[in-house]
Write a protein that holds these residues in place. Structure first.
Motif: not given
Length: 232
Positions: A168-187
């Motif tokens: 569950a910790r790994r899944q939460a980490y990956e979800a946070m990273v995915e949100r960070a990448y979405e937030h940091g997209k150039a658009l």
């Protein structure tokens, strides 16, 4: 990328054998001489180490001395970190990019091709994304204060440690990273006016040409623009 932007046969790379993580070259775009600084992601993933910073700062001085506009091609995860990098007096060397960039009077532009993280990305824009004539990104652009995986590990350490189940910790980490990448997209970053625009890569040369044409004319020279250019 440099060859595609430049007029055919006009690329003259300087110090090719020194510090391959940073490419410095003199080119022509529609006949106009331009200096270009580009991160090389094939070396240290494009990270800026002490010698890269020295090479870039000296090249900026050269362009300033001879009234050459500058084009930065940014693809860097930031400045190098770690004990080995610190042994090279990294902060002292990379600071040269900021003080030199802040003193530029020639026009310059920044195009973010892919990664633009941390202070290294700011250094590839004269010290701030608001300093160039424009700061634009390709749709592949990724922006952030630091590498996103590391940012999640540091910023959400307590939240992640509180999850006892390692799966569950790994899944939460990956979800946070995915949100960070979405937030940091150039658009997304452009939508918040942190950069000027996201452009079609095929239009890069045209946009650079228009930007340089729009730059105010340089004031008349009264002697040397710089008293000297570093010899190393």
């Amino acid at each position: 990328m440099i060859q595609l932007l430049a007029d055919t046969g006009s690329v003259l790379e300087l110090r090719e054998g020194f510090s391959p993580g940073m490419v410095s070259a003199l080119i022509r775009i529609e006949g106009r001489p331009v200096g270009i600084l580009a991160n090389n992601p094939l070396h240290l993933a494009g990270a800026i180490d002490a010698t890269c910073a020295d090479k870039a700062a000296r090249f900026m001085q050269l362009c300033e001395a001879f009234d050459l506009p500058l084009l930065f091609l940014c693809d860097t995860p930031g400045f190098m970190v770690g004990p080995d990098a610190e042994e090279t007096a990294l902060v002292r060397h990379v600071s040269r990019m900021f003080v030199t960039g802040a003193s530029l009077s020639v026009p310059f532009c920044t195009v973010i091709l892919r990664k633009a993280y941390g202070l290294g990305a700011q250094a590839m824009a004269g010290g701030s994304f608001r300093r160039p004539i424009f700061t634009v990104a390709w749709p592949t652009g990724e922006l952030g204060g630091m590498g996103l995986e590391g940012a999640v590990q540091l910023g959400f350490r307590r939240e992640l440690e509180a999850i006892e189940d390692p799966v569950a910790r790994r899944q939460a980490y990956e979800a946070m990273v995915e949100r960070a990448y979405e937030h940091g997209k150039a658009l997304n970053v452009a939508a918040h006016f942190e950069i000027d625009d996201v452009i079609d890569p095929a239009h890069t040369r045209t946009r650079v040409v228009h930007a340089l044409r729009s730059a105010p004319a340089a004031p008349p020279r009264d002697g040397k623009r710089r008293p000297f250019v570093d010899t190393w």
